[in-house]
Design a protein around this motif. Structure first.
Motif, PDB file in Angstrom:
ATOM      1  N   LEU A 278       0.818  -1.211   0.000  1.00  0.00           N
ATOM      2  CA  LEU A 278       0.000   0.000   0.000  1.00  0.00           C
ATOM      3  C   LEU A 278       0.852   1.260   0.000  1.00  0.00           C
ATOM      4  N   LYS A 279       1.927   1.263   0.809  1.00  0.00           N
ATOM      5  CA  LYS A 279       2.770   2.453   0.903  1.00  0.00           C
ATOM      6  C   LYS A 279       4.239   2.093   0.708  1.00  0.00           C
ATOM      7  N   VAL A 280       4.678   2.166  -0.535  1.00  0.00           N
ATOM      8  CA  VAL A 280       6.091   1.979  -0.850  1.00  0.00           C
ATOM      9  C   VAL A 280       6.883   3.132  -0.244  1.00  0.00           C
ATOM     10  N   THR A 281       6.354   4.339  -0.425  1.00  0.00           N
ATOM     11  CA  THR A 281       6.915   5.575   0.140  1.00  0.00           C
ATOM     12  C   THR A 281       5.755   6.434   0.612  1.00  0.00           C
ATOM     13  N   GLU A 282       5.916   7.105   1.737  1.00  0.00           N
ATOM     14  CA  GLU A 282       4.834   7.948   2.241  1.00  0.00           C
ATOM     15  C   GLU A 282       5.372   9.304   2.702  1.00  0.00           C
ATOM     16  N   ASN A 283       4.477  10.122   3.234  1.00  0.00           N
ATOM     17  CA  ASN A 283       4.811  11.474   3.723  1.00  0.00           C
ATOM     18  C   ASN A 283       5.345  12.376   2.603  1.00  0.00           C
ATOM     19  N   LEU A 284       4.766  12.213   1.416  1.00  0.00           N
ATOM     20  CA  LEU A 284       5.117  13.062   0.283  1.00  0.00           C
ATOM     21  C   LEU A 284       4.098  14.200   0.169  1.00  0.00           C
ATOM     22  N   HIS A 285       4.446  15.216  -0.630  1.00  0.00           N
ATOM     23  CA  HIS A 285       3.606  16.407  -0.752  1.00  0.00           C
ATOM     24  C   HIS A 285       2.769  16.363  -2.037  1.00  0.00           C
ATOM     25  N   ALA A 286       1.496  16.077  -1.900  1.00  0.00           N
ATOM     26  CA  ALA A 286       0.537  16.184  -3.007  1.00  0.00           C
ATOM     27  C   ALA A 286       1.101  15.703  -4.344  1.00  0.00           C
ATOM     28  N   VAL A 287       1.491  14.435  -4.404  1.00  0.00           N
ATOM     29  CA  VAL A 287       2.156  13.894  -5.595  1.00  0.00           C
ATOM     30  C   VAL A 287       1.256  13.896  -6.832  1.00  0.00           C
ATOM     31  N   LYS A 288       1.880  14.057  -7.981  1.00  0.00           N
ATOM     32  CA  LYS A 288       1.145  14.041  -9.247  1.00  0.00           C
ATOM     33  C   LYS A 288       1.734  12.953 -10.153  1.00  0.00           C
ATOM     34  N   GLY A 289       2.326  13.339 -11.296  1.00  0.00           N
ATOM     35  CA  GLY A 289       2.823  12.355 -12.250  1.00  0.00           C
ATOM     36  C   GLY A 289       4.040  11.604 -11.759  1.00  0.00           C
ATOM     37  N   LEU A 290       4.223  10.378 -12.282  1.00  0.00           N
ATOM     38  CA  LEU A 290       5.410   9.599 -11.940  1.00  0.00           C
ATOM     39  C   LEU A 290       5.813   8.716 -13.099  1.00  0.00           C
ATOM     40  N   ASP A 291       7.090   8.297 -13.088  1.00  0.00           N
ATOM     41  CA  ASP A 291       7.623   7.353 -14.067  1.00  0.00           C
ATOM     42  C   ASP A 291       8.791   6.624 -13.407  1.00  0.00           C
ATOM     43  N   VAL A 292       9.272   5.579 -14.071  1.00  0.00           N
ATOM     44  CA  VAL A 292      10.332   4.738 -13.515  1.00  0.00           C
ATOM     45  C   VAL A 292      11.513   4.702 -14.470  1.00  0.00           C
ATOM     46  N   LEU A 293      12.713   4.835 -13.919  1.00  0.00           N
ATOM     47  CA  LEU A 293      13.944   4.786 -14.709  1.00  0.00           C
ATOM     48  C   LEU A 293      15.040   4.113 -13.895  1.00  0.00           C
ATOM     49  N   ASP A 294      15.556   3.002 -14.416  1.00  0.00           N
ATOM     50  CA  ASP A 294      16.682   2.295 -13.786  1.00  0.00           C
ATOM     51  C   ASP A 294      16.461   2.009 -12.304  1.00  0.00           C
ATOM     52  N   GLY A 295      15.297   1.480 -11.996  1.00  0.00           N
ATOM     53  CA  GLY A 295      15.019   1.091 -10.618  1.00  0.00           C
ATOM     54  C   GLY A 295      14.671   2.228  -9.685  1.00  0.00           C
ATOM     55  N   LYS A 296      14.456   3.411 -10.240  1.00  0.00           N
ATOM     56  CA  LYS A 296      14.095   4.567  -9.435  1.00  0.00           C
ATOM     57  C   LYS A 296      12.759   5.128  -9.899  1.00  0.00           C
ATOM     58  N   ILE A 297      11.966   5.524  -8.930  1.00  0.00           N
ATOM     59  CA  ILE A 297      10.698   6.188  -9.216  1.00  0.00           C
ATOM     60  C   ILE A 297      10.941   7.696  -9.160  1.00  0.00           C
ATOM     61  N   TYR A 298      10.479   8.387 -10.186  1.00  0.00           N
ATOM     62  CA  TYR A 298      10.539   9.852 -10.195  1.00  0.00           C
ATOM     63  C   TYR A 298       9.105  10.365 -10.148  1.00  0.00           C
ATOM     64  N   VAL A 299       8.792  11.129  -9.119  1.00  0.00           N
ATOM     65  CA  VAL A 299       7.433  11.617  -8.936  1.00  0.00           C
ATOM     66  C   VAL A 299       7.460  13.115  -8.652  1.00  0.00           C
ATOM     67  N   ALA A 300       6.453  13.812  -9.171  1.00  0.00           N
ATOM     68  CA  ALA A 300       6.361  15.264  -8.991  1.00  0.00           C
ATOM     69  C   ALA A 300       5.566  15.597  -7.740  1.00  0.00           C
ATOM     70  N   GLU A 301       6.207  16.343  -6.833  1.00  0.00           N
ATOM     71  CA  GLU A 301       5.467  17.016  -5.774  1.00  0.00           C
ATOM     72  C   GLU A 301       5.071  18.385  -6.346  1.00  0.00           C
ATOM     73  N   ILE A 302       4.544  19.241  -5.527  1.00  0.00           N
ATOM     74  CA  ILE A 302       4.127  20.556  -6.017  1.00  0.00           C
ATOM     75  C   ILE A 302       5.311  21.378  -6.521  1.00  0.00           C
TER      76      ILE A 302
END
Length: 281
Positions: free
Chosen positions: A81-105
């Motif tokens: 359910l929660k791979v990562t938490e306590n983030l700020h209002a996340v929007k888009g995300l994608d994955v590159l080389d084992g890393k998740i890149y996600v947009a906060e505000i």
């Protein structure tokens, strides 16, 4: 070859007649549990065969510090359910080389997909509302939009670089990297293509409402969403087809994902708190 077939081939090549593209339909195949709180974006990781979902978990504003990333299998079961938490209002995300890149505000966040550990937060200069994210896997570049500032950015070799700003960008939301171009879902209902080599724009399609998600259909066309509850297909000639309208049902259609090998379209429903999968026929 018959003369009629030769003539048709010549006319097609000259662009004097249009090819016939079949209309597409959607058939619902599964939906997640509603523990997926305010899902905004979903991405398929081809290496782990997992789905990652950016869950706003409340208001999509900077004061929200309760956002998290969920992990699903391809049948819609929540595996974490929660791979990562306590983030700020996340929007888009994608994955590159084992890393998740996600947009906060105001920041682009880099997360280790296996451990969920936040590795880095990149504060974007003068950011107002970061949103869509897409990666160039070959060149290891992360592209993203700053919707309210009408800007496109990239993260390359640990450095933030502004890619474009201003018209014809108009509240750009979704973004998709494809063949040295950025395909952009604009707030004025246009799908734009920015050639990264020439910095020239082209309009792929128009006439829709404010766009959210945008991605390839694997056949030289695209799928696009309006956040308020519409899903569109755009064929290679730029002609639009409305696939789903859930505006009256008050079911949003946010930043989608498509898996061509399975012909499966994945739709985050925002306030309905679930991801729905559709078979594309």
């Amino acid at each position: 070859m018959k003369k009629s077939a030769i003539l048709l081939s010549i006319l097609l090549s000259a662009g004097l007649v249009s090819k016939s593209y079949s209309q597409k339909t959607l058939t619902k195949i599964w939906e997640t549990d509603t523990l997926i709180s305010t899902p905004e974006s979903v991405v398929f990781d081809t290496k782990s065969k997992a789905l990652y979902v950016a869950c706003i978990n409340g208001a999509p504003t900077a004061t929200n510090e309760k956002s998290f990333i969920s992990k699903l299998d391809l049948n819609g079961k929540i595996t974490q359910l929660k791979v990562t938490e306590n983030l700020h209002a996340v929007k888009g995300l994608d994955v590159l080389d084992g890393k998740i890149y996600v947009a906060e505000i105001f920041k682009l966040v880099e997360i280790d997909a296996k451990t969920g550990k936040v590795l880095q937060k990149y504060e974007v200069p003068n950011a107002t509302f970061l949103n869509g994210v897409s990666v160039d896997k070959k060149n290891k570049i992360v592209y993203f939009t700053d919707m309210r500032s009408n800007r496109l950015w990239k993260l390359e070799k640990g450095q933030l670089v502004k890619v474009a700003e201003g018209a014809p960008l108009k509240t750009p939301n979704g973004v998709f990297f494809e063949n040295d171009k950025l395909i952009i879902g604009n707030g004025d209902g246009k799908i734009l293509a920015l050639d990264l080599k020439t910095q020239q724009y082209a309009t792929i399609a128009e006439g829709m409402g404010g766009l959210d998600g945008i991605l390839s259909d694997g056949q030289k066309g695209y799928f696009a969403t309006e956040w308020r509850g519409k899903i569109w297909h755009i064929n290679p000639e730029g002609k639009t087809q409305l696939l789903l309208d859930t505006v009256d049902a008050k079911m949003n259609t946010a930043d989608i994902e498509y898996i061509p090998s399975q012909k499966t379209l994945l739709v985050p429903t925002f306030w309905k708190n679930k991801v729905i999968a559709y078979k594309v026929n």
